[in-house]
Design an enzyme around this catalytic site. Structure first.
Site, mmCIF file in Angstrom:
data_model
loop_
_atom_site.group_PDB
_atom_site.id
_atom_site.type_symbol
_atom_site.label_atom_id
_atom_site.label_comp_id
_atom_site.label_asym_id
_atom_site.label_seq_id
_atom_site.Cartn_x
_atom_site.Cartn_y
_atom_site.Cartn_z
ATOM 1 N N SER A 1 0.846 -1.193 0.000
ATOM 2 C CA SER A 1 0.000 0.000 0.000
ATOM 3 C C SER A 1 0.881 1.242 0.000
ATOM 4 C CB SER A 1 -0.955 -0.028 1.199
ATOM 5 O OG SER A 1 -1.849 1.053 1.159
ATOM 6 N N SER A 2 0.533 2.217 0.803
ATOM 7 C CA SER A 2 1.263 3.490 0.824
ATOM 8 C C SER A 2 0.845 4.273 2.055
ATOM 9 C CB SER A 2 0.931 4.300 -0.438
ATOM 10 O OG SER A 2 1.336 5.644 -0.310
ATOM 11 N N TYR B 1 -5.729 8.344 -5.991
ATOM 12 C CA TYR B 1 -4.685 7.421 -5.549
ATOM 13 C C TYR B 1 -4.847 7.111 -4.059
ATOM 14 C CZ TYR B 1 -0.006 5.434 -4.915
ATOM 15 O OH TYR B 1 1.048 4.605 -4.613
ATOM 16 N N LYS C 1 -5.829 3.446 -2.206
ATOM 17 C CA LYS C 1 -4.991 2.801 -1.193
ATOM 18 C C LYS C 1 -5.737 2.646 0.133
ATOM 19 C CE LYS C 1 -1.229 2.082 -3.585
ATOM 20 N NZ LYS C 1 -0.787 0.709 -3.878
#
Length: 233
Positions: free
Chosen positions: A133-134, A147, A151
């Site tokens: 993920s982020s 974005y 996520k």
């Protein structure tokens, strides 16, 4: 043992694939650029490797990737969902087509890859699913609305999936890094100091730790920040 890695042609996915092959995993490398996948394959020794060209934005791609992996290598023990599509720009400029593409790759593809791989993971003696993920999966960053949303969706799915497959002994992990030295990050965050970015190999080292560690404890999620970022922020 067999590992399937998406986004394996470059960046974090490439480093993870190389790390797992070094541990002796037979590898299924998935990406849109077959020539780039072949270059990654050429760096692997002593293991079986199949390169699968796939556009994960297409709904039928996920089941096909799993079928090709099992046909070539016999099963799946580790699934790493690393493929991702970036998005940068004001919320007001986002089009439905952009939204659909980002969600298709970043959220839908991992969901249905997990679904398709589940019967084979159940047969593995040491099954792992690792979703990349982020930091934007739990923080909001301006000009990354789609974005970040994708996520967040991946993080939410990972939590539910982990609970549903826990009775089968499948360990599920979420890795949420900050800025990593990839082409995607360089394009999305040109303001970040390149000398302070996390290296893709550092994420691969965490994957190595997860698939090799023993014991009764497990780790659900890693958040890795740049050392120059604010601690516990």
């Amino acid at each position: 043992m067999v590992a399937l890695v998406t986004g394996a042609s470059h960046g974090i996915g490439e480093c993870i694939a190389l790390e797992l092959s070094g541990l002796g995993y037979d590898m299924a490398l998935v990406g849109r650029d077959l020539a780039a996948l072949e270059k990654v394959k050429a760096r692997m020794d002593g293991v079986r490797v199949c390169c699968i060209k796939a556009d994960l934005a297409q709904p039928e791609s996920t089941s096909q990737v799993v079928k090709e992996t099992v046909s070539a290598l016999g099963g799946i023990d580790v699934l790493v969902n690393c493929a991702g599509v970036p998005q940068q720009g004001p919320f007001t400029d986002v089009t439905p087509e952009e939204w659909d593409l980002v969600f298709a790759v970043n959220a839908r593809a991992p969901f249905f890859l997990c679904q398709a791989a589940l019967p084979y993971l159940k047969q593995s003696p040491n099954p792992r699913v690792i979703n990349i993920s982020s930091v934007v999966g739990f923080k909001g960053y301006a000009n990354q609305s789609v974005y970040s949303s994708s996520k967040h969706a991946l993080a939410g799915f990972t939590q539910v999936f982990a609970k549903e497959v826990q009775p089968f002994g499948i360990r599920v992990h979420l890795i949420s890094p900050g800025g990593v030295a990839t082409e995607m990050v360089k394009k999305m965050r040109p303001d970040l100091n390149a000398d302070e970015l996390i290296q893709p190999e550092e994420i691969a080292e965490i994957v190595r730790f997860l698939v090799t560690r023993k014991g009764r404890g497990t780790i659900d999620e890693f958040y890795i920040r740049r050392y120059s970022g604010l601690a516990f922020d």
